[in-house]
Design a protein around this motif. Sequence first.
Motif, PDB file in Angstrom:
ATOM      1  N   HIS A  13       0.836  -1.214   0.000  1.00 49.67           N
ATOM      2  CA  HIS A  13       0.000   0.000   0.000  1.00 49.67           C
ATOM      3  C   HIS A  13       0.867   1.260   0.000  1.00 49.67           C
ATOM      4  O   HIS A  13       0.630   2.191  -0.759  1.00 49.67           O
ATOM      5  N   GLU A  66      -3.318  12.904   8.630  1.00 48.90           N
ATOM      6  CA  GLU A  66      -4.257  11.767   8.664  1.00 48.90           C
ATOM      7  C   GLU A  66      -3.553  10.426   8.884  1.00 48.90           C
ATOM      8  O   GLU A  66      -2.373  10.260   8.536  1.00 48.90           O
ATOM      9  N   GLY A  96      -1.479   4.855  11.243  1.00 48.43           N
ATOM     10  CA  GLY A  96      -2.117   3.883  10.356  1.00 48.43           C
ATOM     11  C   GLY A  96      -2.708   2.732  11.157  1.00 48.43           C
ATOM     12  O   GLY A  96      -2.458   2.605  12.373  1.00 48.43           O
ATOM     13  N   ASN A 126      -5.546   3.630  15.582  1.00 52.79           N
ATOM     14  CA  ASN A 126      -6.367   3.315  14.403  1.00 52.79           C
ATOM     15  C   ASN A 126      -6.603   1.815  14.253  1.00 52.79           C
ATOM     16  O   ASN A 126      -5.675   1.015  14.377  1.00 52.79           O
ATOM     17  N   HIS A 156     -11.696   3.004  11.369  1.00 53.06           N
ATOM     18  CA  HIS A 156     -11.895   3.324   9.957  1.00 53.06           C
ATOM     19  C   HIS A 156     -12.964   2.467   9.305  1.00 53.06           C
ATOM     20  O   HIS A 156     -13.102   1.278   9.594  1.00 53.06           O
ATOM     21  N   LEU A 300       2.340  12.590   3.023  1.00 47.88           N
ATOM     22  CA  LEU A 300       3.170  11.380   2.928  1.00 47.88           C
ATOM     23  C   LEU A 300       4.256  11.571   1.857  1.00 47.88           C
ATOM     24  O   LEU A 300       5.424  11.229   2.063  1.00 47.88           O
TER      25      LEU A 300
HETATM   26  C1  FMN Z   1      -0.476   5.204   2.224  1.00 47.57           C
HETATM   27  C2  FMN Z   1      -1.785   5.413   2.920  1.00 47.57           C
HETATM   28  C3  FMN Z   1      -2.138   4.555   3.944  1.00 47.57           C
HETATM   29  C4  FMN Z   1      -3.351   4.736   4.629  1.00 47.57           C
HETATM   30  N1  FMN Z   1      -3.650   3.906   5.669  1.00 47.57           N
HETATM   31  C5  FMN Z   1      -4.751   4.164   6.424  1.00 47.57           C
HETATM   32  C6  FMN Z   1      -5.008   3.408   7.593  1.00 47.57           C
HETATM   33  O1  FMN Z   1      -4.263   2.495   7.938  1.00 47.57           O
HETATM   34  N2  FMN Z   1      -6.116   3.716   8.318  1.00 47.57           N
HETATM   35  C7  FMN Z   1      -6.964   4.721   7.946  1.00 47.57           C
HETATM   36  O2  FMN Z   1      -7.928   5.004   8.662  1.00 47.57           O
HETATM   37  N3  FMN Z   1      -6.755   5.433   6.824  1.00 47.57           N
HETATM   38  C8  FMN Z   1      -5.668   5.188   6.062  1.00 47.57           C
HETATM   39  N4  FMN Z   1      -5.431   5.947   4.941  1.00 47.57           N
HETATM   40  C9  FMN Z   1      -6.471   6.883   4.465  1.00 47.57           C
HETATM   41  C10 FMN Z   1      -6.202   8.322   4.833  1.00 47.57           C
HETATM   42  O3  FMN Z   1      -6.180   8.487   6.234  1.00 47.57           O
HETATM   43  C11 FMN Z   1      -7.257   9.271   4.205  1.00 47.57           C
HETATM   44  O4  FMN Z   1      -8.522   8.987   4.733  1.00 47.57           O
HETATM   45  C12 FMN Z   1      -7.343   9.130   2.705  1.00 47.57           C
HETATM   46  O5  FMN Z   1      -6.071   8.836   2.159  1.00 47.57           O
HETATM   47  C13 FMN Z   1      -7.850  10.398   2.048  1.00 47.57           C
HETATM   48  O6  FMN Z   1      -6.970  11.483   2.246  1.00 47.57           O
HETATM   49  P1  FMN Z   1      -6.045  12.102   1.074  1.00 47.57           P
HETATM   50  O7  FMN Z   1      -6.933  12.263  -0.113  1.00 47.57           O
HETATM   51  O8  FMN Z   1      -5.531  13.392   1.649  1.00 47.57           O
HETATM   52  O9  FMN Z   1      -4.953  11.112   0.801  1.00 47.57           O
HETATM   53  C14 FMN Z   1      -4.224   5.796   4.251  1.00 47.57           C
HETATM   54  C15 FMN Z   1      -3.857   6.659   3.204  1.00 47.57           C
HETATM   55  C16 FMN Z   1      -2.654   6.485   2.552  1.00 47.57           C
HETATM   56  C17 FMN Z   1      -2.295   7.427   1.436  1.00 47.57           C
END
Ligand code: FMN
Length: 365
Positions: A13, A66, A96, A126, A156, A300
Amino acid sequence: MARSRTEIRKFDHLDIALKEDVGFHLSNWLDDAHLIHRALPELDLEEIDLGAEFLGHRIRAPILIESMTGGTGRASKLNEILAKAAEKFGIPLGLGSQRAALESPRLARTFKVAREAAPSIPIFANIGVPQIIGEDGPEIAGSVVDMVGADALCIHLNALQEAIQPEGEPRFSRGLEAIAAIAKSLRVPVIAKETGCGISGEVAKALERAGVACIDIGGAGGTSWSAVECHRAKRMGLRKRERIGLAFWDWGIPTGASLLEASNSTGLPLISSGGLRDGLDVAKSIALGASLGGFARKLLLAANMGQRRLEEALEILLDELRIAMFLTGCRDVGELRRAPVVLSGRLLEWARLRGIDPQKYSMRR
Ligand SMILES: Cc1cc2nc3c(=O)[nH]c(=O)nc-3n(C[C@H](O)[C@H](O)[C@H](O)COP(=O)(O)O)c2cc1C
């Protein structure tokens, strides 16, 4: 040491999010929300106060890093960089999913590193809905919170991802009941969080009744988890999964629309996230009812280029937010929440069709 399946998936991921095009083709719809320029702001830029209260904590700006990483060596380094920046800027940080560390306790350090680097800011633990369904849900929730000394727990809601992922667990029956049990027993507040498909008014209401303290709308318009799983399926040679991932690439409630839905259905504090691009998107989100604006992939990518680049990205975000507040004559976040906003195009149409009066935003004085 052999890596667990969850650990390998987490690595994939992160790798895909850093290297591939995983963005929605649609925008977050905040282009259809217009703050009104005030030619005479009647304040100085330097007077603006970005400070805010969030879930009982004082933070220096209404911005959240986030939930993203943990569970792999690379993620550990990124968590340290993200946490150091969050501590420096006095803003909260989400971690995460801690599922990997529940399965392999040796991975707990990849999350704990954040608390070590950021002793004073709010940190959110989380875990996903499929992991907390069942009698041991409250115990699991307690252990992920304790693992990192968290100030809140994000649960989540990632139904789309679980449905597309080859080894996904699309089991959401009695999910609301599981969330309610945790909200009732956990010693820290629960944040219900989407991951890029948005939260409707109906779901927001149900979550409020279930006792959550906050909702992160995680709307459509930024990182698409269908896209991430589509790339992953391609790498694994799973052509059917890849096709399905393509079909749902742009699925979800756009962030602007989800914010209208949630803020008109509950009185809970809201986090606006999903494709936020800049401080101006944070300002619009706050005027539409959010308490914080959250950024995931954008930060990120910056963190992956190092501490300095991440801090630069955050400085730019804060400056953009400050300038948006200056140009709308808002001295602090409280005033920004009452700033007039004109809705246009798709967002206006969505509001009308969902029974939300657009004039309640545009006619504010
Ligand atoms: C690499 C990556 C890993 C993610 N892992 C999680 C996670 O483990 N748990 C979670 O609630 N959201 C996870 N997310 C989702 C983000 O918290 C966020 O809700 C989503 O990416 C939308 O935000 P953005 O458009 O700014 O990327 C992850 C996002 C990315 C990019």
